[in-house]
Each structure stands twice: as C-alpha cells, then as structure tokens.
Scaffold this active site. Structure first.
Site, mmCIF file in Angstrom:
data_model
loop_
_atom_site.group_PDB
_atom_site.id
_atom_site.type_symbol
_atom_site.label_atom_id
_atom_site.label_comp_id
_atom_site.label_asym_id
_atom_site.label_seq_id
_atom_site.Cartn_x
_atom_site.Cartn_y
_atom_site.Cartn_z
ATOM 1 N N ASP A 14 61.585 56.569 2.404
ATOM 2 C CA ASP A 14 61.318 57.048 1.047
ATOM 3 C C ASP A 14 62.571 56.864 0.195
ATOM 4 O OD1 ASP A 14 60.159 58.256 -1.121
ATOM 5 O OD2 ASP A 14 60.326 60.298 -0.360
ATOM 6 N N ASP A 116 57.569 53.231 -3.727
ATOM 7 C CA ASP A 116 58.877 53.633 -3.207
ATOM 8 C C ASP A 116 58.838 54.246 -1.811
ATOM 9 O OD1 ASP A 116 57.567 55.946 -3.937
ATOM 10 O OD2 ASP A 116 59.302 56.892 -4.853
ATOM 11 N N GLU A 117 57.760 54.066 -1.080
ATOM 12 C CA GLU A 117 57.718 54.620 0.274
ATOM 13 C C GLU A 117 56.796 53.806 1.175
ATOM 14 O OE1 GLU A 117 55.804 58.446 0.875
ATOM 15 O OE2 GLU A 117 54.863 58.295 -1.101
#
Length: 415
Positions: A14, A116-117
């Site tokens: 993350d 974003d993860e």
C-alpha cells in the site's frame, strides 16, 4: 520470527498517502523547494470530480485533525495556512504503472485492487530470500530508492490479515500478521479497525457489547448473523483470520507488447477514456518501435467498477507500430464493446508480432493515399511511421515529456 514453510504467504502493498506523495515528487522534480509531505497540506479541490473534498493529507496535516473525505472548507477552518493542491490523475496513473512494473520484477503473481495497492503471492520468490520479511524489506526499499515514495507492506498467510497488517503503523514499514499472531496483534484493536467493518455494522456491534476485534472473534456467529445477515459471518471469519481467497492476477490473453492502467477514479466520460487510450497507444507503439517490432493484432482490456472484465481484439490490414493506428483500433474496439458502465481499468495489448521491415502487402488505402495530393487526406502508413520515428528521436534526445499531444492538454474552455 520468520515464516519458513510451505504455507501460502501473501503480501499487501500500500502506497503511503499516494496522491500526496506522488504530487510532492512531481513538484520537487519541477523545481519546488517545498516538500508537501513535510508541511500541512492536502490534495483536493476538484469540484467536478470529488465535490471539494480532501483526497489525501500529509502527516503534519493530521495534527490538525484533518480527515480524508471531509470538505476543503472544513479542513481550511482547522488549518488556515493549509497548502491545497489539485489532483493530477494522469500522473498518478503513471506512478501506479511504474510501481506495478517494479513489483513484477519480483513476481508476476500480483492482484492490483486500486491505483495504490495490490496483493502479491510470495510463493514464487520464496527461494530467493531467507524469509518473507526479508523479501518485503527488499521490495519496500527498492520502491523508495528507485521511485522516491514509500509503501507499507503487510505479510501474512491470508489476504485479509495481510491487508490489516499493512494498515499498522505508517509510513515506510513492514508488519506481519500471521494467523498465529492475531490474538496478540489484532484482537485488542477496536472493532472498527477490522477490514470490511463499516460504520453501520460497528454501531450494531457496539450495541451488542462488541467493542474489540477479539470480542467479535469470540461472539457466537449465529448472533452476528441474526443482526447483520451474511455480513456478520464475514466479519466473524475475518476476526478469526479465516479467508481462503487467493491472489488473483490479471491474465494477459494477448501475448505481446502491451500496457494497462488502473484509473485513479471511475471514468464514464468518453473524452477522458479517449485520452487514456491515446497515452496507452503512445506507450505501446513506442515499445514496439524500440524493439523493432510490428503487430498484426491489436486488443483492448476493459475492467468495470463492478470488477467485471472484457477483452476484444482485431486483426489489422498490415503489421503496425504506429501510435495513431493502434489508437484508432483501440477506440473502435472500445466503442463496439462499451456498455456505458463506469470504467476502472483500461489496457491495450498487441500480438502476432513480427520484425519491422518484414515484407508487407500494400493495402488499397495506402495506394489511394499515395496518389492524393490533397492536404486533408489521411496520412499514409509510411508517413505515420516517419512521424513516429521523428518524435521518438526528439523524446530520446530531450526527454519523453518534451512533446505532448495537443489532445492531451487541458482545455480551459471545455464545459
């Protein structure tokens, strides 16, 4: 203690405050003397897309009790000297793509769940490291050193616990949360910290006297189901570390050169979608030219916001490495396939590759264009190739951002 056995090991990766970190990096590269990450700052203010809310905040901004998703006006009231920067979604998409490319240097078994993860299956790389933790630190440090931003990595034997672990102390950390560790590390936490536990569910659980994740884990599952239906059982399973889901990598159906991007928010505007395809076509065609290849097949991938996924492909009249031709094929495929649902991922793939310069059969359109002197005529295949090569040379000499297509520039007059 390392987890060295044949059990499944999963990482959850993350990016720490992704939008703010990526914007800070971009501004520093452009000459800014201020690092947004070191001052009270937020990313937000795009009324047309986010209704004027806080999308991301710096650690100093947290000291003013500014929260993600609160209004810009509320955040400014808490911190009058707050630095506010508008989001740059295209740049975020590029940074996300760079991150995924870096992670694929370790293993291709990656499930990207947002811009974003992602989840990563450690199984395929376990023999390269003494422990999963060592691998996680190597990944974390490589991201920081090569891309300039930080990530948290959660390590576990199940997906949900890896997700929970990555949310522990931030930033730039590695945390483990194996099933054998949940009683010590997870059960004392407030029940609202459990993944998938929303405000309404937490309110119901609190009324039942369930205040911690441990309380939830020890509660009769039948009682939870009577109040929260199937969601109650899911929360009970998560609290007990029960999750049999696998890392589900996206399988590329077309073997060749391609690029895809997870969008920073769900797109439904065809103009935004066309811009994404244009950037993807530029990247794919550039990689084809760099490797001296042409493609006979062009395909697209669409993933909707409900996670359903479709692919389409077509065979072109003659092998191509042209940005324009690949873009036009992609737009045609998308127009034929799109059912007007919101889109969260777009991709272009090329296949049936051959060496540039292989014998080609001239198409009827090529022969027609050769005999046309009208300046309004569509450029010939050869003219497009020469134009792309010239642009490649300029970008190679002066940098890839030296030239930008006019259609990618923001038009302030657009409604």
């Amino acid at each position: 203690m390392s987890e060295r056995n044949n059990n499944k090991i999963i990482f959850h990766i993350d990016v720490n405050s992704a939008f703010l970190s990526w914007t800070a990096i971009k501004m520093l590269k452009e000459g800014s003397r201020v690092d947004l990450r070191e001052i009270p700052s937020i990313i937000g203010g795009d009324e047309s897309k986010r209704h004027g809310i806080v999308l991301a905040k710096s650690i100093p901004a947290k000291q003013y009790h500014i929260h993600t998703a609160e209004t810009i006006a509320s955040a400014q009231a808490k911190c009058p000297n707050l630095e506010i920067v508008a989001p740059d979604y295209y740049y975020y998409g590029e940074q996300s793509e760079k991150l995924m490319e870096l992670l694929r240097d370790f293993t291709p078994v990656i499930e990207q769940v947002s811009v974003d993860e992602c989840y990563m299956d450690f199984s395929g790389i376990q023999n390269s490291f003494d422990s999963p933790e060592e691998a996680a630190y190597a990944i974390k440090d490589k991201v920081k050193n090569e891309l300039g931003f930080t990530v948290n990595i959660g390590v576990s034997d199940v997906k949900v616990l890896a997700k929970m672990a990555s949310d522990f102390q931030k930033p730039d950390r590695v945390h483990t949360l194996y099933r054998r560790e949940i009683e010590q590390k997870m059960w004392p936490l407030p029940v609202g910290d459990l993944f998938f536990a929303g405000k309404s569910s937490v309110d119901t659980l609190n009324k039942l006297g369930i205040m911690t994740i441990g309380d939830l884990a020890k509660s009769p599952v039948e009682v939870l189901e009577s109040h929260l239906k199937s969601h109650g059982r899911t929360l009970w399973e998560f609290a007990n570390g029960i999750d049999d889901s696998e890392v589900d990598p996206e399988v590329e159906e077309l073997k060749g050169v391609g690029n895809s991007v997870t969008l920073p928010y769900d797109y439904k505007d065809i103009r935004e979608i066309e811009k994404v395809f244009l950037k993807l076509a530029d990247k794919v065609s550039g990689r084809l030219r760099y490797s001296n290849q042409t493609a006979k097949t062009v395909g697209i991938e669409i993933k909707y916001n409900d996670f359903s996924r479709i692919t389409r492909q077509m065979t072109v009249d003659r092998p191509t490495d042209s940005s324009r031709e690949i873009y036009e094929c992609s737009i045609k495929l998308f127009g034929d396939a799109w059912d007007k649902k919101s889109v969260r991922l777009l991709g272009i793939r090329t296949a049936n590759l051959g060496e540039d310069g292989d014998p080609e059969q001239m198409s009827i359109m090529d022969m027609m264009s050769e005999g046309q002197e009208n300046s309004l005529a569509k450029p010939s295949h050869d003219k497009l190739k020469k134009l792309d090569r010239a642009l490649d040379e300029i970008k190679e000499k002066f940098g890839r951002d030296t030239i930008t297509r006019a259609s990618l520039l923001e038009n302030d007059d657009d409604e």
